[in-house]
Design a protein around this motif. Sequence first.
Motif, PDB file in Angstrom:
ATOM      1  N   SER A  53      19.023 -57.822   1.525  1.00 30.67           N
ATOM      2  CA  SER A  53      18.902 -56.594   0.747  1.00 30.67           C
ATOM      3  C   SER A  53      20.042 -56.554  -0.287  1.00 30.67           C
ATOM      4  N   PRO A  54      19.797 -55.942  -1.443  1.00 30.87           N
ATOM      5  CA  PRO A  54      20.848 -55.895  -2.468  1.00 30.87           C
ATOM      6  C   PRO A  54      22.013 -55.032  -1.998  1.00 30.87           C
ATOM      7  N   PRO A  55      23.218 -55.377  -2.428  1.00 30.54           N
ATOM      8  CA  PRO A  55      24.378 -54.582  -1.997  1.00 30.54           C
ATOM      9  C   PRO A  55      24.342 -53.193  -2.642  1.00 30.54           C
ATOM     10  N   GLU A  56      24.908 -52.248  -1.959  1.00 31.87           N
ATOM     11  CA  GLU A  56      24.916 -50.886  -2.475  1.00 31.87           C
ATOM     12  C   GLU A  56      25.998 -50.767  -3.546  1.00 31.87           C
ATOM     13  N   ILE A  57      25.582 -50.381  -4.741  1.00 32.43           N
ATOM     14  CA  ILE A  57      26.509 -50.216  -5.859  1.00 32.43           C
ATOM     15  C   ILE A  57      26.611 -48.729  -6.140  1.00 32.43           C
ATOM     16  N   PRO A  58      27.841 -48.181  -6.126  1.00 28.58           N
ATOM     17  CA  PRO A  58      27.956 -46.736  -6.378  1.00 28.58           C
ATOM     18  C   PRO A  58      27.652 -46.411  -7.838  1.00 28.58           C
ATOM     19  N   GLU A  59      27.194 -45.173  -8.048  1.00 25.21           N
ATOM     20  CA  GLU A  59      26.909 -44.719  -9.410  1.00 25.21           C
ATOM     21  C   GLU A  59      28.217 -44.668 -10.202  1.00 25.21           C
ATOM     22  N   PRO A  60      28.177 -45.106 -11.477  1.00 23.58           N
ATOM     23  CA  PRO A  60      29.413 -45.046 -12.275  1.00 23.58           C
ATOM     24  C   PRO A  60      29.820 -43.599 -12.546  1.00 23.58           C
ATOM     25  N   THR A  61      31.123 -43.370 -12.533  1.00 25.44           N
ATOM     26  CA  THR A  61      31.627 -42.027 -12.774  1.00 25.44           C
ATOM     27  C   THR A  61      31.604 -41.734 -14.273  1.00 25.44           C
ATOM     28  N   PHE A  62      31.937 -40.499 -14.619  1.00 25.95           N
ATOM     29  CA  PHE A  62      31.939 -40.093 -16.029  1.00 25.95           C
ATOM     30  C   PHE A  62      32.965 -40.892 -16.819  1.00 25.95           C
ATOM     31  N   MET A  63      34.147 -41.069 -16.260  1.00 24.43           N
ATOM     32  CA  MET A  63      35.198 -41.810 -16.969  1.00 24.43           C
ATOM     33  C   MET A  63      34.828 -43.283 -17.129  1.00 24.43           C
ATOM     34  N   GLU A  64      34.150 -43.866 -16.172  1.00 21.08           N
ATOM     35  CA  GLU A  64      33.698 -45.251 -16.302  1.00 21.08           C
ATOM     36  C   GLU A  64      32.675 -45.381 -17.431  1.00 21.08           C
ATOM     37  N   ASN A  65      31.798 -44.395 -17.560  1.00 19.41           N
ATOM     38  CA  ASN A  65      30.829 -44.400 -18.654  1.00 19.41           C
ATOM     39  C   ASN A  65      31.515 -44.249 -20.004  1.00 19.41           C
ATOM     40  N   VAL A  66      32.502 -43.347 -20.072  1.00 18.55           N
ATOM     41  CA  VAL A  66      33.241 -43.153 -21.319  1.00 18.55           C
ATOM     42  C   VAL A  66      33.954 -44.440 -21.705  1.00 18.55           C
ATOM     43  N   LEU A  67      34.574 -45.084 -20.738  1.00 17.47           N
ATOM     44  CA  LEU A  67      35.283 -46.337 -20.998  1.00 17.47           C
ATOM     45  C   LEU A  67      34.319 -47.427 -21.458  1.00 17.47           C
TER      46      LEU A  67
END
Length: 85
Positions: free
Chosen positions: A8-22
């Motif tokens: 099964s694919p590994p669980e990847i957390p949703e990117p945070t707002f600051m990660e999206n901005v970066l």
Amino acid sequence: MAAELDFSPPEIPEPTFMENVLRYGLFFGAIFQLICVLAIILPVSKSHKTDSDSFEPKNSETMKKPKATAPQISKKPKKETKKKR
């Protein structure tokens, strides 16, 4: 043995707002740098209107602007010393 393997694919957390901005900031920065490099490399042709403006004679007042010279305070007369022999 096949039951032990987990494909099964590994669980990847949703990117945070600051990660999206970066992430998007880095994309925009890279695009801006490419535009700047292309502006330096590719020549830009000037229009005929600006070429004719540059050949107009200019007043001597506009061409020669007097530069203000700062007084040089640090220059002091050198003290003469005799050579010791």
